[in-house]
Design a protein around this motif. Structure first.
Motif, PDB file in Angstrom:
ATOM      1  N   TYR A  21      -2.777  38.144  17.592  1.00 38.22           N
ATOM      2  CA  TYR A  21      -2.109  37.829  16.183  1.00 38.22           C
ATOM      3  C   TYR A  21      -1.178  36.724  16.635  1.00 38.22           C
ATOM      4  N   ASP A  22      -0.139  36.589  17.700  1.00 37.66           N
ATOM      5  CA  ASP A  22       0.788  35.663  17.899  1.00 37.66           C
ATOM      6  C   ASP A  22      -0.200  34.278  18.267  1.00 37.66           C
ATOM      7  N   ASN A  23      -1.202  34.434  18.769  1.00 36.53           N
ATOM      8  CA  ASN A  23      -1.988  33.068  19.097  1.00 36.53           C
ATOM      9  C   ASN A  23      -2.828  32.431  17.914  1.00 36.53           C
ATOM     10  N   LEU A  24      -3.567  33.435  17.051  1.00 31.76           N
ATOM     11  CA  LEU A  24      -4.417  33.242  16.209  1.00 31.76           C
ATOM     12  C   LEU A  24      -3.830  33.510  14.677  1.00 31.76           C
ATOM     13  N   GLY A  25      -2.864  34.006  14.545  1.00 29.34           N
ATOM     14  CA  GLY A  25      -2.159  33.923  13.220  1.00 29.34           C
ATOM     15  C   GLY A  25      -3.071  34.906  12.102  1.00 29.34           C
ATOM     16  N   ILE A  26      -3.282  33.868  11.138  1.00 31.53           N
ATOM     17  CA  ILE A  26      -4.009  34.516   9.941  1.00 31.53           C
ATOM     18  C   ILE A  26      -5.626  34.824  10.429  1.00 31.53           C
ATOM     19  N   ASN A  27      -6.276  34.164  11.190  1.00 29.08           N
ATOM     20  CA  ASN A  27      -7.329  34.024  11.867  1.00 29.08           C
ATOM     21  C   ASN A  27      -7.731  35.399  12.593  1.00 29.08           C
ATOM     22  N   VAL A  28      -6.814  35.996  13.034  1.00 32.83           N
ATOM     23  CA  VAL A  28      -7.059  37.061  13.884  1.00 32.83           C
ATOM     24  C   VAL A  28      -7.859  38.263  13.230  1.00 32.83           C
ATOM     25  N   PHE A  29      -7.625  38.383  11.871  1.00 31.57           N
ATOM     26  CA  PHE A  29      -8.372  39.500  11.039  1.00 31.57           C
ATOM     27  C   PHE A  29     -10.107  39.491  11.237  1.00 31.57           C
ATOM     28  N   PRO A  30     -10.606  38.538  10.854  1.00 28.82           N
ATOM     29  CA  PRO A  30     -12.277  38.282  10.834  1.00 28.82           C
ATOM     30  C   PRO A  30     -12.528  38.297  12.457  1.00 28.82           C
ATOM     31  N   PHE A  31     -11.723  37.668  13.236  1.00 33.55           N
ATOM     32  CA  PHE A  31     -11.998  37.781  14.618  1.00 33.55           C
ATOM     33  C   PHE A  31     -12.054  38.982  15.117  1.00 33.55           C
ATOM     34  N   ALA A  32     -11.202  39.930  14.760  1.00 34.26           N
ATOM     35  CA  ALA A  32     -11.032  41.046  15.228  1.00 34.26           C
ATOM     36  C   ALA A  32     -12.164  42.235  14.614  1.00 34.26           C
ATOM     37  N   GLN A  33     -12.815  41.773  13.537  1.00 30.13           N
ATOM     38  CA  GLN A  33     -13.718  42.497  13.075  1.00 30.13           C
ATOM     39  C   GLN A  33     -15.026  42.102  13.896  1.00 30.13           C
ATOM     40  N   ILE A  34     -15.200  40.774  14.108  1.00 28.24           N
ATOM     41  CA  ILE A  34     -16.435  40.463  15.264  1.00 28.24           C
ATOM     42  C   ILE A  34     -16.244  41.075  16.546  1.00 28.24           C
ATOM     43  N   MET A  35     -15.263  41.147  17.371  1.00 32.45           N
ATOM     44  CA  MET A  35     -14.973  42.020  18.383  1.00 32.45           C
ATOM     45  C   MET A  35     -15.122  43.420  18.304  1.00 32.45           C
ATOM     46  N   GLY A  36     -14.921  44.005  17.353  1.00 34.44           N
ATOM     47  CA  GLY A  36     -15.214  45.578  16.909  1.00 34.44           C
ATOM     48  C   GLY A  36     -16.593  45.722  16.962  1.00 34.44           C
ATOM     49  N   PHE A  37     -17.294  44.894  16.374  1.00 37.54           N
ATOM     50  CA  PHE A  37     -18.951  44.899  16.050  1.00 37.54           C
ATOM     51  C   PHE A  37     -19.446  44.839  17.665  1.00 37.54           C
ATOM     52  N   PHE A  38     -19.022  43.871  18.566  1.00 36.73           N
ATOM     53  CA  PHE A  38     -19.671  43.798  19.762  1.00 36.73           C
ATOM     54  C   PHE A  38     -19.403  44.858  20.580  1.00 36.73           C
ATOM     55  N   PHE A  39     -18.223  45.617  20.673  1.00 39.58           N
ATOM     56  CA  PHE A  39     -17.743  46.715  21.460  1.00 39.58           C
ATOM     57  C   PHE A  39     -18.900  48.003  21.040  1.00 39.58           C
ATOM     58  N   VAL A  40     -19.199  48.087  19.830  1.00 35.42           N
ATOM     59  CA  VAL A  40     -19.924  49.199  19.446  1.00 35.42           C
ATOM     60  C   VAL A  40     -21.419  49.144  19.348  1.00 35.42           C
ATOM     61  N   LEU A  41     -21.989  47.765  19.821  1.00 37.42           N
ATOM     62  CA  LEU A  41     -23.172  47.692  19.803  1.00 37.42           C
ATOM     63  C   LEU A  41     -24.164  48.451  20.741  1.00 37.42           C
ATOM     64  N   PHE A  42     -23.642  48.836  21.944  1.00 35.17           N
ATOM     65  CA  PHE A  42     -24.444  49.923  22.622  1.00 35.17           C
ATOM     66  C   PHE A  42     -24.513  50.871  21.811  1.00 35.17           C
ATOM     67  N   LEU A  43     -23.766  51.697  21.219  1.00 37.44           N
ATOM     68  CA  LEU A  43     -23.490  52.955  20.516  1.00 37.44           C
ATOM     69  C   LEU A  43     -24.868  52.801  19.504  1.00 37.44           C
ATOM     70  N   PHE A  44     -24.827  51.542  18.822  1.00 35.92           N
ATOM     71  CA  PHE A  44     -25.421  51.228  17.553  1.00 35.92           C
ATOM     72  C   PHE A  44     -27.059  51.365  18.216  1.00 35.92           C
ATOM     73  N   ILE A  45     -27.382  50.558  19.171  1.00 36.51           N
ATOM     74  CA  ILE A  45     -28.771  50.580  19.791  1.00 36.51           C
ATOM     75  C   ILE A  45     -29.471  51.810  20.099  1.00 36.51           C
ATOM     76  N   LYS A  46     -28.264  52.440  20.638  1.00 43.96           N
ATOM     77  CA  LYS A  46     -28.764  53.931  21.434  1.00 43.96           C
ATOM     78  C   LYS A  46     -29.095  54.933  20.197  1.00 43.96           C
ATOM     79  N   ASN A  47     -28.333  54.617  19.168  1.00 43.82           N
ATOM     80  CA  ASN A  47     -28.622  55.827  18.102  1.00 43.82           C
ATOM     81  C   ASN A  47     -29.247  55.482  16.946  1.00 43.82           C
ATOM     82  N   VAL A  48     -29.781  54.343  16.576  1.00 46.79           N
ATOM     83  CA  VAL A  48     -30.279  53.893  15.407  1.00 46.79           C
ATOM     84  C   VAL A  48     -31.840  53.805  15.531  1.00 46.79           C
ATOM     85  N   TYR A  49     -32.329  53.110  16.293  1.00 44.05           N
ATOM     86  CA  TYR A  49     -33.885  52.933  16.648  1.00 44.05           C
ATOM     87  C   TYR A  49     -34.788  54.316  16.917  1.00 44.05           C
ATOM     88  N   PRO A  50     -34.268  54.980  17.874  1.00 42.86           N
ATOM     89  CA  PRO A  50     -34.809  56.258  17.944  1.00 42.86           C
ATOM     90  C   PRO A  50     -35.168  57.047  16.625  1.00 42.86           C
TER      91      PRO A  50
END
Length: 468
Positions: free
Chosen positions: A424-453
């Motif tokens: 937050y201190d470095n990105l300010g107001i931009n941190v919110f959409p940036f945090a959404q993107i990082m959250g998505f990439f951290f769950v990608l492995f769960l996503f691939i493992k559970n959806v396609y089967p």
């Protein structure tokens, strides 16, 4: 030239009139036009403090609606299962179903059981929704409303929002029932037509008496009118389907099946809404009204793009649920791919329209608010696209009654708040959409493992013909 006829209409015209996607587009175009009419008036006639409160109302209501969303999607899916001939005792086994097996007609008693359980649950959850909105009003809206010249107007407008949205949600089960029996086109036509009529009243208020209270009141009046109209049509459908008379008591065995899926979807929706809308609440508390309004305005535009992307997919959810419930993969996979092609196409068109004309339009209407910075715009672009791609695929897994989205939501939201704290201190107001993107990439492995089967395929095999 040969013209095919169906039910007395030319075939192509019939397909157009009764298309769930086309009707969803048209109704949402009307809703979008209604919003676009309001936004220039709001950002030119209201002061910055009132603009801030107006956008904040929208974010808070969306956040509060998370208490119902888990049951919305669960009941829509279960009604679609039952209406397509799948028995209630088979609901738990759908994710493992690979052969096409179902009854030729639905069971009236079982469909009635689902309907009356839904009715009771919605009454209870609407009460919870009302309490949540009251608490949010007390603890979140104090500072923004205190900045208004006339504070009473802010609280009157908020009271209108609370009462009208609660009433709409109490009777929301009628809409869910129509969606479950694949009356998506009917519901969207009702929404579109009522809002077209409502535009007359909206335009009158916007150009004759544009105040915060009057604008909120007229929009909520149109929303209530839509709810009443849906109730009238839904009751006719209930009668024609032979839904049994009121059942006494709580259907505990069915509630257990519903609850097993609904709590997971509810947590997912609640966390997703927190991640999506908490930024509006935090920014309204920490930043000046002008900077807060700029962020909220930019976010609102991307919310519109997200909405049009998702309605193209959601319009076909009942059919997807029906095909998956029956185990008809031969029809399901091509249908899914076609639906996602349409959804991604809508995203690209809407995004480039905003990119090319957004700033120009804002200059033309001489608004009192500005678009966010280029970096904020780019971050919202990626956050919106990745969020919708993930949302569509998790919804596909849900239609197999294999609800794992809560795991993604818990991990993703945890990463979201950690990233905000760290950057937050470095990105300010931009941190919110940036945090959404990082959250998505951290769950990608769960996503691939559970959806396609659940589609009897793999990530590469499926996405090489869709995403790539």
């Amino acid at each position: 030239m040969i013209i095919l006829y169906l039910y007395g209409e030319p075939y192509l015209i019939h397909r157009f009139i009764h298309s769930s996607i086309v009707n969803s587009w048209l109704s949402n175009i009307v809703l979008l036009f209604s919003s676009l009419i309001a936004i220039p008036v709001v950002i030119t006639k209201l002061n910055v403090e009132e603009i801030n409160v107006w956008f904040l109302f929208s974010s808070i209501v969306s956040l509060g609606q998370g208490v119902l969303f888990g049951f919305n999607v669960t009941f829509t899916r279960f009604i679609a299962y039952s209406y397509s001939g799948v028995r209630i005792n088979e609901f738990r086994e759908i994710k493992d179903k690979t052969d096409s097996k179902y009854l030729e007609t639905f069971d009236q008693i079982e469909l009635s059981r689902i309907y009356f359980l839904m009715k009771r649950i919605y009454a209870f959850l609407s009460f919870i929704f009302f309490i949540i909105l009251m608490l949010i009003g007390i603890f979140v809206l104090n500072k923004p409303i205190e900045s208004l010249t006339t504070q009473n107007n802010g609280w009157i407008a908020w009271s209108i929002v609370v009462i009208s949205t609660t009433i709409t949600l109490i009777f929301g089960y009628y809409r869910v029932f129509l969606l479950g029996i694949n009356k998506v086109a009917l519901v969207q036509r009702i929404v579109g037509l009522v809002n077209i009529i409502g535009l007359i009243f909206i335009l009158g208020v916007l150009f004759q008496y544009p105040t915060l209270v009057s604008i909120v009141f007229v929009y909520q009046l149109v929303a209530l009118s839509t709810t009443v109209t849906i109730i009238l049509f839904a009751r006719k459908e209930l009668k024609s389907l032979g839904i049994q008379k009121q059942m006494i008591g709580l259907d505990k065995s069915l509630f257990t099946i519903v609850w097993k899926s609904a709590w997971k979807s509810g947590i997912t929706s609640l966390l997703a809404n927190i991640v999506k809308h908490i930024s509006a609440i935090i920014i309204s508390q920490l930043f000046a009204p002008a900077q807060s309004a700029s962020f909220l305005f930019t976010k609102k535009l991307f919310d519109v793009i997200e909405r049009f992307t998702m309605i193209s997919f959601q319009a076909r959810i009942p059919v997807i649920a029906r095909l998956r419930g029956r185990g008809d993969f031969h029809s399901l996979i091509p249908y899914l791919r076609q639906t996602q092609y349409i959804s991604f196409g809508v995203f690209i068109i809407c995004y480039f329209m905003l990119l090319l004309f957004g700033e120009t339009l804002l200059i033309l209407i001489k608004g009192n608010v500005q678009l966010g910075s280029v970096s904020l715009f780019i971050l919202f672009s990626f956050a919106t696209f990745l969020g919708r791609w993930g949302g569509m695929n998790l919804a596909i897994a849900n239609q197999a009654n294999h609800v794992v989205e809560h795991l993604n939501a818990i991990l993703g939201s945890t990463v979201f708040f950690i990233v905000i704290y760290l950057f937050y201190d470095n990105l300010g107001i931009n941190v919110f959409p940036f945090a959404q993107i990082m959250g998505f990439f951290f769950v990608l492995f769960l996503f691939i493992k559970n959806v396609y089967p659940t589609l009897n395929t793999t990530f590469i095999s499926y996405e090489k013909k869709v995403m790539f």
